[in-house]
Motif scaffolding. Sequence first.
Motif, PDB file in Angstrom:
ATOM      1  N   ILE A  79       0.874  -1.170   0.000  1.00  0.00           N
ATOM      2  CA  ILE A  79       0.000   0.000   0.000  1.00  0.00           C
ATOM      3  C   ILE A  79       0.911   1.221   0.000  1.00  0.00           C
ATOM      4  O   ILE A  79       1.855   1.284   0.791  1.00  0.00           O
ATOM      5  N   PRO A  80       0.677   2.197  -0.852  1.00  0.00           N
ATOM      6  CA  PRO A  80       1.517   3.396  -0.843  1.00  0.00           C
ATOM      7  C   PRO A  80       1.518   4.061   0.529  1.00  0.00           C
ATOM      8  O   PRO A  80       0.497   4.099   1.216  1.00  0.00           O
ATOM      9  N   ASP A  81       2.678   4.574   0.950  1.00  0.00           N
ATOM     10  CA  ASP A  81       2.777   5.269   2.225  1.00  0.00           C
ATOM     11  C   ASP A  81       2.078   6.619   2.168  1.00  0.00           C
ATOM     12  O   ASP A  81       1.818   7.166   1.090  1.00  0.00           O
ATOM     13  N   HIS A  82       1.816   7.180   3.346  1.00  0.00           N
ATOM     14  CA  HIS A  82       1.152   8.483   3.414  1.00  0.00           C
ATOM     15  C   HIS A  82       1.939   9.569   2.694  1.00  0.00           C
ATOM     16  O   HIS A  82       1.335  10.485   2.106  1.00  0.00           O
ATOM     17  N   ASP A  83       3.266   9.498   2.742  1.00  0.00           N
ATOM     18  CA  ASP A  83       4.036  10.597   2.159  1.00  0.00           C
ATOM     19  C   ASP A  83       3.979  10.627   0.640  1.00  0.00           C
ATOM     20  O   ASP A  83       4.456  11.585   0.017  1.00  0.00           O
ATOM     21  N   THR A  84       3.367   9.604   0.012  1.00  0.00           N
ATOM     22  CA  THR A  84       3.182   9.633  -1.440  1.00  0.00           C
ATOM     23  C   THR A  84       1.929  10.392  -1.851  1.00  0.00           C
ATOM     24  O   THR A  84       1.768  10.722  -3.026  1.00  0.00           O
ATOM     25  N   ARG A  85       1.050  10.656  -0.897  1.00  0.00           N
ATOM     26  CA  ARG A  85      -0.231  11.317  -1.201  1.00  0.00           C
ATOM     27  C   ARG A  85      -0.488  12.407  -0.166  1.00  0.00           C
ATOM     28  O   ARG A  85      -1.234  12.211   0.793  1.00  0.00           O
TER      29      ARG A  85
END
Length: 368
Positions: A264-270
Amino acid sequence: MAAPLPALATDAPAAIARAQWPFTATEVARFDEPWAMAFLPDGTLLVSEKAGKLQRLDPRSGRKGAVSGVPEVAYGGQGGLGDVLPHPDFARNGWVYLSYAEPGEGDTRGGAVGRAKLALDEKGGGTLSDFKVIWRQVPKVSGKGHYGHRLAFGPDGKLWITSSERQKFDPAQDMRSNLGKIVRLNEDGSVPADNPFAREGGVAAQVWSLGHRNALGIAFDAQGRLWEHEMGPQGGDELNLIERGANYGYPVVSNGDHYDGKPIPDHDTRPEFAAPKITWTPVISPAGFIIYSGTQFPAWRGNGFIGGLSSHALVRVAFEGEQAREVERYDMGQRIREVEQGPDGAIWLLEDGKDAGAGRLLRLSPRA
């Protein structure tokens, strides 16, 4: 809302063993699979047992009595009788709020919250009357996990409910559902006109924030800020500062991954999603939450205390304005389901014992 900051690092401190605890843990009573507790103005304690019983305990005498009138619960998995919360003005109005898993059609279930009048009796128990359901998870779904249904009254006098996503992922981003949301209601279950999505109507009007997974702790600090913790998937347990109308990203982003190994993409990617203030990998499996305001532990005033299930720990968190960090972890040797502050400022814990009488109630007081 200000741009989210990266979550603080998860280099967890080593768990402090019993010999170094700054407190003494005293067993007060035992319960069958307890889930939540709350003190009444007379000093007695309400304790919910997951299979569907509500008990009243006098911690001074040890006398325990059953409270009748509890609704039928859908017991199994993570479901059953959940949180118990007296109204802030209980001494005058007698209202008590209960959350629980309720059966639906076929093999479906959903969380619900009801309120009732509690009359105490001389035998140490009590009776619930005029019970009325004031909120339900929508929709009811299959499965027995991730109800959440933690309750709190805020300084605004509103009732706040954590509604987890029932292990269904996408409803956390769907405003046609109140799953995966933090819900804000009036004390009677009606929707406040100033909720961020009130104009949308339906269940969206109940929502204060969205994009949550399995939220099992909620507490207000002395400045009125709302903090919430939730279990991540495989890694990435979170502590969040809850902002009006904010989206916390699950399942689009998480600092953990799916149990099947899919990333799952990390928060810092979005950056459009609100990021957690702390993430934990390995997880602590957080359950129960207070922000301490008592006098028995003056150095801990304003600190958060989180129970750990898989971590078998009590986790202390320090807040620095709108940031937070873990500062200590106490090895309790058992799964900790619930944390509460007593009227005298002691800290109380419930163990998650699943066998009959295995769930100990512990009182933490300063070591002499």
